[in-house]
Design an enzyme around this catalytic site. Sequence first.
Site, PDB file in Angstrom:
ATOM      1  N   HIS A 167       0.852  -1.204   0.000  1.00  0.00           N
ATOM      2  CA  HIS A 167       0.000   0.000   0.000  1.00  0.00           C
ATOM      3  C   HIS A 167       0.887   1.253   0.000  1.00  0.00           C
ATOM      4  O   HIS A 167       0.913   2.022   0.973  1.00  0.00           O
ATOM      5  CB  HIS A 167      -0.883  -0.066   1.253  1.00  0.00           C
ATOM      6  CG  HIS A 167      -2.027   0.894   1.313  1.00  0.00           C
ATOM      7  ND1 HIS A 167      -1.879   2.252   1.184  1.00  0.00           N
ATOM      8  CD2 HIS A 167      -3.355   0.684   1.505  1.00  0.00           C
ATOM      9  CE1 HIS A 167      -3.070   2.843   1.313  1.00  0.00           C
ATOM     10  NE2 HIS A 167      -3.973   1.908   1.507  1.00  0.00           N
ATOM     11  N   GLU A 270      -1.090   1.401  -5.138  1.00  0.00           N
ATOM     12  CA  GLU A 270      -0.878   0.161  -4.406  1.00  0.00           C
ATOM     13  C   GLU A 270      -0.796  -1.017  -5.372  1.00  0.00           C
ATOM     14  O   GLU A 270      -1.740  -1.262  -6.130  1.00  0.00           O
ATOM     15  CB  GLU A 270      -2.032  -0.014  -3.426  1.00  0.00           C
ATOM     16  CG  GLU A 270      -2.113   1.152  -2.453  1.00  0.00           C
ATOM     17  CD  GLU A 270      -3.531   1.482  -2.014  1.00  0.00           C
ATOM     18  OE1 GLU A 270      -4.290   0.547  -1.707  1.00  0.00           O
ATOM     19  OE2 GLU A 270      -3.889   2.672  -1.997  1.00  0.00           O
TER      20      GLU A 270
HETATM   21  O1  TA6 Z   1      -6.357   1.595  -0.591  1.00  0.00           O
HETATM   22  C1  TA6 Z   1      -7.322   2.546  -0.460  1.00  0.00           C
HETATM   23  C2  TA6 Z   1      -7.926   2.427   0.903  1.00  0.00           C
HETATM   24  O2  TA6 Z   1      -8.501   1.160   1.063  1.00  0.00           O
HETATM   25  C3  TA6 Z   1      -8.907   3.571   1.064  1.00  0.00           C
HETATM   26  O3  TA6 Z   1     -10.234   3.182   0.911  1.00  0.00           O
HETATM   27  C4  TA6 Z   1      -8.529   4.195   2.374  1.00  0.00           C
HETATM   28  O4  TA6 Z   1      -9.334   3.890   3.413  1.00  0.00           O
HETATM   29  C5  TA6 Z   1      -7.088   3.770   2.536  1.00  0.00           C
HETATM   30  O5  TA6 Z   1      -6.942   2.547   1.907  1.00  0.00           O
HETATM   31  C6  TA6 Z   1      -6.430   3.832   3.893  1.00  0.00           C
HETATM   32  O6  TA6 Z   1      -6.863   2.858   4.752  1.00  0.00           O
HETATM   33  P1  TA6 Z   1      -6.405   2.860   6.263  1.00  0.00           P
HETATM   34  O7  TA6 Z   1      -7.082   1.671   6.894  1.00  0.00           O
HETATM   35  O8  TA6 Z   1      -4.906   2.699   6.274  1.00  0.00           O
HETATM   36  O9  TA6 Z   1      -6.812   4.186   6.855  1.00  0.00           O
END
Ligand code: TA6
Length: 298
Positions: A167, A270
């Site tokens: 990510h 990601e």
């Molecule tokens: O990858 C995108 C995502 O799933 C978004 O929807 C957003 O919530 C982000 O990741 C961050 O997630 P987190 O749980 O680290 O706040």
Amino acid sequence: MANYQVDTELHGELNCWRITSDHADLLIAQQGAQVLSYQRIGEPPLLWLSDQAIFRQGKSVRAGVPVCWPWFGNFERNPDAVKAMYTGEQAPAHGLVRGRDWQLLSVEEASDTLVIEFTLPEARGDLPGWPHDVELKLVVELGDQLKLTLSSYNLGNTAVTLSQALHSYFAVSDVRQVRVEGVEGLGYIETLANWEQRSQQGALGFAGETDRIYLDAPEQLSIVDPHWERRITLKAGGSRTAVIWNPWTDRARDLPDMADDGWQRMLCIETANVWDDVVELKPGASHSLVLTIGCEKI
Ligand code: TA6
């Protein structure tokens, strides 16, 4: 032959290693085997570390490259085969491993690259609610580029299905001024509009909250940043999906570990296995998800 120095540092509650070479500076936390920052000497950072990051045990840091495994994102949005692997009650977003301490296995120099290997012993049957036996490793290679390899090796005697992502949070001069190349013409899932499937016209620019899953993504995507006169290249292996996320104004305000204007300086791309691109591991099978981050002057 490059020179490397490895120092231990404590950031809040988290044990970290800072690795400095002639070319770059890298910070990695033991929790989540999470690369927190990566910067080439004399250049702006390539990976973004939030000014308001919280370094607390059990909480993933808003920075660098959190590892999402054995599911990505909202658990309920995962295919049934991924959900069937989990017997626990509350399923945290982005899986079970980003808030746990990994084990550092080795730090070795191989020609002009430093190779740092981590494993998560709990993935061998001890993750709460996830009773499967998988050898999970993250190998970080620091050379001219930064390469991350997340490998899953099914040591059990039943099949395992997972979704996952590296990510990555990239640092940009101003997200409103950059574009992502490589997505032109791809189908994508617009998670902000009922998960409708749409088609990307041209390169992707940013003018609002963005949270999309790009399908059949090519091996290489890039972030073109004219103000910083650079192109960040992302080379993916073992992945057909790429998630692109920026929270923009309102969502950023809701995140306690991001400054209200922090969204301007970051962009998540990601490298993933999500949607219909899940990983199915038969007993004895393995899979590697690879991301290589490079940078070119433009
Ligand atoms: O990858 C995108 C995502 O799933 C978004 O929807 C957003 O919530 C982000 O990741 C961050 O997630 P987190 O749980 O680290 O706040």
